[in-house]
Design a protein around this motif. Structure first.
Motif, PDB file in Angstrom:
ATOM      1  N   HIS A 199      42.980  24.907  -5.326  1.00 50.61           N
ATOM      2  CA  HIS A 199      42.313  26.017  -4.637  1.00 50.61           C
ATOM      3  C   HIS A 199      42.322  27.280  -5.492  1.00 50.61           C
ATOM      4  N   GLY A 200      41.234  28.057  -5.401  1.00 53.03           N
ATOM      5  CA  GLY A 200      41.066  29.236  -6.243  1.00 53.03           C
ATOM      6  C   GLY A 200      42.178  30.256  -6.134  1.00 53.03           C
ATOM      7  N   LEU A 201      42.726  30.461  -4.938  1.00 54.40           N
ATOM      8  CA  LEU A 201      43.798  31.439  -4.770  1.00 54.40           C
ATOM      9  C   LEU A 201      45.106  30.979  -5.396  1.00 54.40           C
ATOM     10  N   LEU A 202      45.143  29.728  -5.851  1.00 57.63           N
ATOM     11  CA  LEU A 202      46.375  29.175  -6.431  1.00 57.63           C
ATOM     12  C   LEU A 202      46.202  28.793  -7.899  1.00 57.63           C
ATOM     13  N   GLN A 203      45.072  29.146  -8.486  1.00 55.88           N
ATOM     14  CA  GLN A 203      44.804  28.750  -9.867  1.00 55.88           C
ATOM     15  C   GLN A 203      45.419  29.712 -10.883  1.00 55.88           C
ATOM     16  N   THR A 204      45.860  29.166 -12.001  1.00 53.00           N
ATOM     17  CA  THR A 204      46.248  30.011 -13.127  1.00 53.00           C
ATOM     18  C   THR A 204      44.984  30.456 -13.849  1.00 53.00           C
ATOM     19  N   ALA A 205      45.115  31.448 -14.709  1.00 56.16           N
ATOM     20  CA  ALA A 205      43.953  31.942 -15.451  1.00 56.16           C
ATOM     21  C   ALA A 205      43.375  30.855 -16.347  1.00 56.16           C
ATOM     22  N   ALA A 206      44.229  30.098 -17.032  1.00 53.79           N
ATOM     23  CA  ALA A 206      43.754  29.065 -17.950  1.00 53.79           C
ATOM     24  C   ALA A 206      43.041  27.944 -17.197  1.00 53.79           C
ATOM     25  N   TYR A 207      43.562  27.586 -16.047  1.00 52.30           N
ATOM     26  CA  TYR A 207      42.946  26.535 -15.228  1.00 52.30           C
ATOM     27  C   TYR A 207      41.567  27.005 -14.744  1.00 52.30           C
ATOM     28  N   ALA A 208      41.486  28.244 -14.264  1.00 49.29           N
ATOM     29  CA  ALA A 208      40.217  28.796 -13.776  1.00 49.29           C
ATOM     30  C   ALA A 208      39.186  28.854 -14.893  1.00 49.29           C
ATOM     31  N   GLU A 209      39.606  29.229 -16.095  1.00 48.70           N
ATOM     32  CA  GLU A 209      38.682  29.319 -17.217  1.00 48.70           C
ATOM     33  C   GLU A 209      38.154  27.937 -17.592  1.00 48.70           C
ATOM     34  N   ALA A 210      39.030  26.918 -17.562  1.00 51.02           N
ATOM     35  CA  ALA A 210      38.605  25.553 -17.887  1.00 51.02           C
ATOM     36  C   ALA A 210      37.593  25.048 -16.862  1.00 51.02           C
ATOM     37  N   LEU A 211      37.823  25.349 -15.579  1.00 49.44           N
ATOM     38  CA  LEU A 211      36.872  24.945 -14.538  1.00 49.44           C
ATOM     39  C   LEU A 211      35.529  25.641 -14.720  1.00 49.44           C
ATOM     40  N   ALA A 212      35.570  26.927 -15.025  1.00 51.35           N
ATOM     41  CA  ALA A 212      34.336  27.689 -15.187  1.00 51.35           C
ATOM     42  C   ALA A 212      33.523  27.148 -16.358  1.00 51.35           C
ATOM     43  N   TYR A 213      34.188  26.800 -17.432  1.00 55.26           N
ATOM     44  CA  TYR A 213      33.479  26.251 -18.590  1.00 55.26           C
ATOM     45  C   TYR A 213      32.828  24.919 -18.232  1.00 55.26           C
ATOM     46  N   ALA A 214      33.526  24.099 -17.448  1.00 51.98           N
ATOM     47  CA  ALA A 214      32.992  22.795 -17.065  1.00 51.98           C
ATOM     48  C   ALA A 214      31.738  22.911 -16.200  1.00 51.98           C
ATOM     49  N   SER A 215      31.612  24.017 -15.462  1.00 48.68           N
ATOM     50  CA  SER A 215      30.463  24.185 -14.565  1.00 48.68           C
ATOM     51  C   SER A 215      29.413  25.135 -15.126  1.00 48.68           C
ATOM     52  N   HIS A 216      29.467  25.402 -16.427  1.00 47.20           N
ATOM     53  CA  HIS A 216      28.610  26.450 -16.998  1.00 47.20           C
ATOM     54  C   HIS A 216      27.117  26.128 -16.873  1.00 47.20           C
ATOM     55  N   ARG A 217      26.736  24.869 -16.755  1.00 51.03           N
ATOM     56  CA  ARG A 217      25.313  24.540 -16.654  1.00 51.03           C
ATOM     57  C   ARG A 217      24.703  24.965 -15.315  1.00 51.03           C
TER      58      ARG A 217
ATOM     59  N   ALA B 185      44.713  13.734  -5.909  1.00 52.59           N
ATOM     60  CA  ALA B 185      43.758  13.641  -7.019  1.00 52.59           C
ATOM     61  C   ALA B 185      43.630  14.968  -7.760  1.00 52.59           C
ATOM     62  N   ALA B 186      43.671  16.072  -7.012  1.00 58.97           N
ATOM     63  CA  ALA B 186      43.573  17.392  -7.652  1.00 58.97           C
ATOM     64  C   ALA B 186      44.804  17.693  -8.492  1.00 58.97           C
ATOM     65  N   LEU B 187      45.956  17.180  -8.073  1.00 54.65           N
ATOM     66  CA  LEU B 187      47.190  17.409  -8.828  1.00 54.65           C
ATOM     67  C   LEU B 187      47.222  16.596 -10.112  1.00 54.65           C
ATOM     68  N   ARG B 188      46.599  15.434 -10.083  1.00 57.28           N
ATOM     69  CA  ARG B 188      46.673  14.533 -11.239  1.00 57.28           C
ATOM     70  C   ARG B 188      45.495  14.677 -12.197  1.00 57.28           C
ATOM     71  N   ARG B 189      44.449  15.392 -11.794  1.00 57.56           N
ATOM     72  CA  ARG B 189      43.308  15.601 -12.676  1.00 57.56           C
ATOM     73  C   ARG B 189      43.707  16.588 -13.774  1.00 57.56           C
ATOM     74  N   ILE B 190      43.627  16.168 -15.017  1.00 54.03           N
ATOM     75  CA  ILE B 190      44.077  17.005 -16.142  1.00 54.03           C
ATOM     76  C   ILE B 190      42.967  17.970 -16.529  1.00 54.03           C
ATOM     77  N   VAL B 191      42.981  19.135 -15.929  1.00 57.87           N
ATOM     78  CA  VAL B 191      41.987  20.176 -16.211  1.00 57.87           C
ATOM     79  C   VAL B 191      42.518  21.065 -17.323  1.00 57.87           C
ATOM     80  N   GLY B 192      41.766  21.165 -18.418  1.00 58.95           N
ATOM     81  CA  GLY B 192      42.159  22.049 -19.514  1.00 58.95           C
ATOM     82  C   GLY B 192      43.225  21.487 -20.434  1.00 58.95           C
ATOM     83  N   GLY B 193      43.660  20.250 -20.196  1.00 52.04           N
ATOM     84  CA  GLY B 193      44.683  19.645 -21.042  1.00 52.04           C
ATOM     85  C   GLY B 193      46.065  19.674 -20.404  1.00 52.04           C
TER      86      GLY B 193
END
Length: 286
Positions: free
Chosen positions: A119-137, A174-182
């Motif tokens: 959830h967005g209110l619980l994301q770190t900055a690096a995690y949020a940036e990785a998600l944003a890059y993935a949805s850039h299209r 699934a959200a906990l185990r998905r490796i977002v950003g490495g």
């Protein structure tokens, strides 16, 4: 007054629409009788525009609003126009998400169900940036991935402000185990979840794979609760084009029920923290 849908405008519109329904007048008839432009009347009734008070006042008079209701609606009108400036980075946000953020500012509590990402209110900055890059299209412009991390951090001030609101987050395994950003980003993200769970106004529950199916397949569900007695809970579901908002009770009630059913089968908060720690341990150390 500024265009754009905010919860305050929509709430005001619901009251005026009730008066319109009782009067039997169409938007065109209201415009003709009050000499207010039809587009202004239409957008006021739709909750997408806040006309100036003299225009609203004459419309209320034409619709037969009693003095005490008119006084109440004046107070509502005064707070209805939420300023974008209250949402930092507002102009960089996708429009549907910006509307959600403006509504979130007025809420006293938030309940979420996330099956794909944290959830967005619980994301770190690096995690949020990785998600944003993935949805850039799906994002117009080329700065959202750079802005996302800063936006998430300012948004999270809701949890630590002087009168913080309550967050009750349900997170699928699934959200906990998905490796977002490495792996390193995920290690930091899972550590952050454990810390956030210690806040008195934050409750985190995990839905492990073992609980099986629950509700329809939703990538994300957010329910906002508002302080006014007449204000219904608002629901937001994730679509490929962004957050879709639902406010009609016949639409919100089933989603509220899905969330409550999920709470009943999720791990207890203390068990959830231990589960998150166990998933974190599988990633090792940096």
């Amino acid at each position: 007054m500024a265009d754009g849908t905010t919860r305050g405008k929509r709430r005001l519109a619901r009251f005026i629409k009730q008066l319109q329904d009782k009067s039997g007048l169409t938007a065109e008839e209201i415009a003709r009788r009050t000499r207010v432009s039809r587009p202004t009347v239409t957008r006021l009734l739709q909750g997408t525009h806040l006309a100036r008070w003299p225009s609203v006042s004459v419309i209320l008079d034409e619709l037969g609003a009693p003095p005490e209701l008119k006084t109440f609606l004046l107070q509502m009108w005064e707070v209805a126009d939420v300023d974008n400036a209250l949402v930092e980075h507002a102009m960089a946000l996708p429009i549907k998400y910006r509307r959600f953020r403006m509504d979130e500012l007025e809420a006293y509590g938030e309940r979420s169900l996330d099956t794909t990402y944290i959830h967005g209110l619980l994301q770190t900055a690096a995690y949020a940036e990785a998600l944003a890059y993935a949805s850039h299209r799906l994002i117009i412009g080329d700065t959202w991935d750079e802005t996302a991390a800063a936006e998430r951090l300012t948004r999270q001030q809701l949890l630590t402000r002087e009168s913080p609101f309550a967050l009750h987050a349900l997170i699928d395994e699934a959200a906990l185990r998905r490796i977002v950003g490495g792996p390193q980003v995920m290690r930091e993200q899972l550590d952050h979840l454990v810390k956030a769970a210690a806040l008195p106004n934050v409750t985190i529950q995990v839905l492990p794979f073992g609980v099986g199916a629950y509700g329809p397949l939703l990538s994300a569900l957010v329910l906002l609760d508002f302080p006014e007695a007449d204000a219904p809970c608002a629901a937001y579901t994730e679509e490929i084009s962004g957050l879709a908002m639902l406010e009609e009770q016949h639409e919100v009630e089933p989603l509220d029920g899905i969330w409550r059913d999920a709470v009943a089968i999720a791990l207890a908060p203390d068990q959830s923290v231990e589960f998150i720690r166990a998933v974190r341990d599988t990633l090792g150390d940096s």
